[in-house]
Design a protein around this motif. Structure first.
Motif, PDB file in Angstrom:
ATOM      1  N   ASN A  33       0.826  -1.152   0.044  1.00  0.00           N
ATOM      2  CA  ASN A  33      -0.121  -0.093   0.022  1.00  0.00           C
ATOM      3  C   ASN A  33       0.882   1.159   0.007  1.00  0.00           C
ATOM      4  O   ASN A  33       0.571   2.122   0.819  1.00  0.00           O
ATOM      5  N   GLU A  34       1.761   1.252  -1.020  1.00  0.00           N
ATOM      6  CA  GLU A  34       2.881   2.399  -1.177  1.00  0.00           C
ATOM      7  C   GLU A  34       3.593   2.589   0.069  1.00  0.00           C
ATOM      8  O   GLU A  34       4.313   3.729  -0.027  1.00  0.00           O
ATOM      9  N   GLN A  35       3.790   1.811   0.728  1.00  0.00           N
ATOM     10  CA  GLN A  35       4.909   2.044   2.113  1.00  0.00           C
ATOM     11  C   GLN A  35       5.760   0.633   2.358  1.00  0.00           C
ATOM     12  O   GLN A  35       5.292  -0.506   1.665  1.00  0.00           O
ATOM     13  N   LYS A  36       6.942   0.942   2.446  1.00  0.00           N
ATOM     14  CA  LYS A  36       7.931  -0.078   2.888  1.00  0.00           C
ATOM     15  C   LYS A  36       7.402  -1.006   3.856  1.00  0.00           C
ATOM     16  O   LYS A  36       6.973  -0.444   4.927  1.00  0.00           O
ATOM     17  N   MET A  37       7.492  -2.348   3.797  1.00  0.00           N
ATOM     18  CA  MET A  37       6.904  -3.152   4.795  1.00  0.00           C
ATOM     19  C   MET A  37       7.921  -3.236   5.958  1.00  0.00           C
ATOM     20  O   MET A  37       9.175  -3.238   5.917  1.00  0.00           O
ATOM     21  N   SER A  38       7.316  -3.282   7.129  1.00  0.00           N
ATOM     22  CA  SER A  38       8.033  -3.229   8.340  1.00  0.00           C
ATOM     23  C   SER A  38       7.220  -3.973   9.595  1.00  0.00           C
ATOM     24  O   SER A  38       5.941  -3.841   9.634  1.00  0.00           O
ATOM     25  N   LYS A  39       7.620  -4.598  10.447  1.00  0.00           N
ATOM     26  CA  LYS A  39       6.948  -5.178  11.802  1.00  0.00           C
ATOM     27  C   LYS A  39       6.155  -4.156  12.435  1.00  0.00           C
ATOM     28  O   LYS A  39       5.020  -4.408  12.958  1.00  0.00           O
ATOM     29  N   SER A  40       6.690  -3.085  12.585  1.00  0.00           N
ATOM     30  CA  SER A  40       6.197  -1.955  13.431  1.00  0.00           C
ATOM     31  C   SER A  40       4.935  -1.343  12.806  1.00  0.00           C
ATOM     32  O   SER A  40       4.239  -1.037  13.412  1.00  0.00           O
ATOM     33  N   LYS A  41       5.117  -1.271  11.488  1.00  0.00           N
ATOM     34  CA  LYS A  41       3.809  -0.673  10.803  1.00  0.00           C
ATOM     35  C   LYS A  41       2.701  -1.704  10.642  1.00  0.00           C
ATOM     36  O   LYS A  41       1.473  -1.501  10.350  1.00  0.00           O
ATOM     37  N   SER A  73      -1.354  -4.038  -3.360  1.00  0.00           N
ATOM     38  CA  SER A  73      -2.564  -3.953  -2.703  1.00  0.00           C
ATOM     39  C   SER A  73      -3.438  -4.904  -3.262  1.00  0.00           C
ATOM     40  O   SER A  73      -3.655  -5.198  -4.274  1.00  0.00           O
ATOM     41  N   ALA A  74      -4.572  -5.111  -2.283  1.00  0.00           N
ATOM     42  CA  ALA A  74      -5.600  -6.250  -2.434  1.00  0.00           C
ATOM     43  C   ALA A  74      -6.388  -5.544  -3.734  1.00  0.00           C
ATOM     44  O   ALA A  74      -6.723  -6.281  -4.667  1.00  0.00           O
ATOM     45  N   GLU A  75      -6.550  -4.363  -3.772  1.00  0.00           N
ATOM     46  CA  GLU A  75      -7.402  -3.611  -4.816  1.00  0.00           C
ATOM     47  C   GLU A  75      -6.854  -3.830  -6.089  1.00  0.00           C
ATOM     48  O   GLU A  75      -7.151  -4.033  -7.118  1.00  0.00           O
ATOM     49  N   SER A  76      -5.324  -3.495  -6.267  1.00  0.00           N
ATOM     50  CA  SER A  76      -4.736  -3.509  -7.203  1.00  0.00           C
ATOM     51  C   SER A  76      -4.323  -4.989  -7.918  1.00  0.00           C
ATOM     52  O   SER A  76      -4.410  -5.040  -9.126  1.00  0.00           O
ATOM     53  N   CYS A 118      -6.061  -6.007 -11.305  1.00  0.00           N
ATOM     54  CA  CYS A 118      -5.293  -6.610 -12.403  1.00  0.00           C
ATOM     55  C   CYS A 118      -5.596  -7.934 -13.011  1.00  0.00           C
ATOM     56  O   CYS A 118      -5.697  -8.356 -14.194  1.00  0.00           O
ATOM     57  N   ILE A 119      -5.981  -8.915 -12.176  1.00  0.00           N
ATOM     58  CA  ILE A 119      -6.519 -10.309 -12.411  1.00  0.00           C
ATOM     59  C   ILE A 119      -7.767 -10.214 -13.258  1.00  0.00           C
ATOM     60  O   ILE A 119      -8.082 -10.928 -14.137  1.00  0.00           O
ATOM     61  N   ASN A 120      -8.643  -9.267 -12.858  1.00  0.00           N
ATOM     62  CA  ASN A 120      -9.976  -8.980 -13.462  1.00  0.00           C
ATOM     63  C   ASN A 120      -9.890  -8.602 -14.929  1.00  0.00           C
ATOM     64  O   ASN A 120     -10.409  -9.286 -15.857  1.00  0.00           O
TER      65      ASN A 120
END
Length: 221
Positions: A7-15, A50-53, A57-59
């Motif tokens: 969702n446009e952010q780097k992944m981290s455990k804190s987030k 993101s789930a939406e994107s 794309c699949i659809n």
């Protein structure tokens, strides 16, 4: 490669925004995730998930475009061509135009691969899938039941296009592409990229094996 963003952010455990690829695969499918990453994450750059994107794309690309073309062609052949590859056909200009659009671009396709320009590679495939659906709609084989040679030609061309598209998609979505090729009785061990130049590769009169829906459309709840 770059970062895979959640969702446009780097992944981290804190987030708390870490994505589990196994969970995504279980929800959407392995081929679907592979396709999304290759298409949406430019080689060397950051890419967002993101789930939406993913669902969009699949659809749009897989379910409504390539998958829809395969399903409608094979279903029509099953009902109107005895579930066999047509024997009698005669290519018109509109048929040759679509068929030749693959062979005419084979060198460009190779350059996309050699230069790792996979976004453009997939764009070519999706554009051709769109053109193929348009061809099927415009030719309207359901209105040609009194003109069997024309009906057979439209179906043969459409089956040939499925073969060409499936070969191009094989490195991206191997399981689904192989399933599509099995519908045409083609073993992946016997295909080559150069066979895209052949417009009469399919064996006349061979049985088809409709594999059902390739990609289920994701419905928003």
């Amino acid at each position: 490669h770059g970062w895979i963003l959640s969702n446009e952010q780097k992944m981290s455990k804190s987030k708390g925004n870490i994505l589990d690829p196994i969970e995504i695969i279980n929800k959407y499918g392995l081929d679907q995730l592979r396709y999304y990453l290759v298409k949406e994450v430019s080689f060397g750059n950051d890419g967002n998930i993101s789930a939406e994107s993913i669902e969009n794309c699949i659809n749009s690309d897989l379910a409504n475009n390539f998958g829809n073309f395969c399903q409608r062609t094979l279903s029509f052949a099953e009902k109107n061509c005895d579930n066999k590859i047509p024997i009698n056909y005669n290519f018109l200009n509109e048929d040759k135009l679509l068929l030749n659009s693959f062979s005419a671009n084979l060198n460009k396709i190779r350059k996309f691969i050699d230069n790792q320009n996979l976004n453009e590679y997939i764009k070519f495939i999706i554009d051709k899938s769109f053109d193929s659906n348009k061809y099927f709609n415009d030719c309207a084989p359901w209105s040609k039941k009194e003109k069997l040679e024309r009906l057979n030609t439209i179906i043969y061309v459409s089956l040939e296009i499925i073969r060409k598209l499936s070969i191009l998609l094989l490195p991206i979505i191997p399981e689904s592409a192989e399933k599509s090729l099995k519908s045409l009785n083609i073993s992946i061990s016997k295909i080559t990229l150069e066979s895209i130049n052949n417009h009469e590769f399919l064996k006349k009169g061979d049985n088809l094996n409709n594999q059902g829906i390739l990609f289920k459309k994701i419905l928003n709840k």
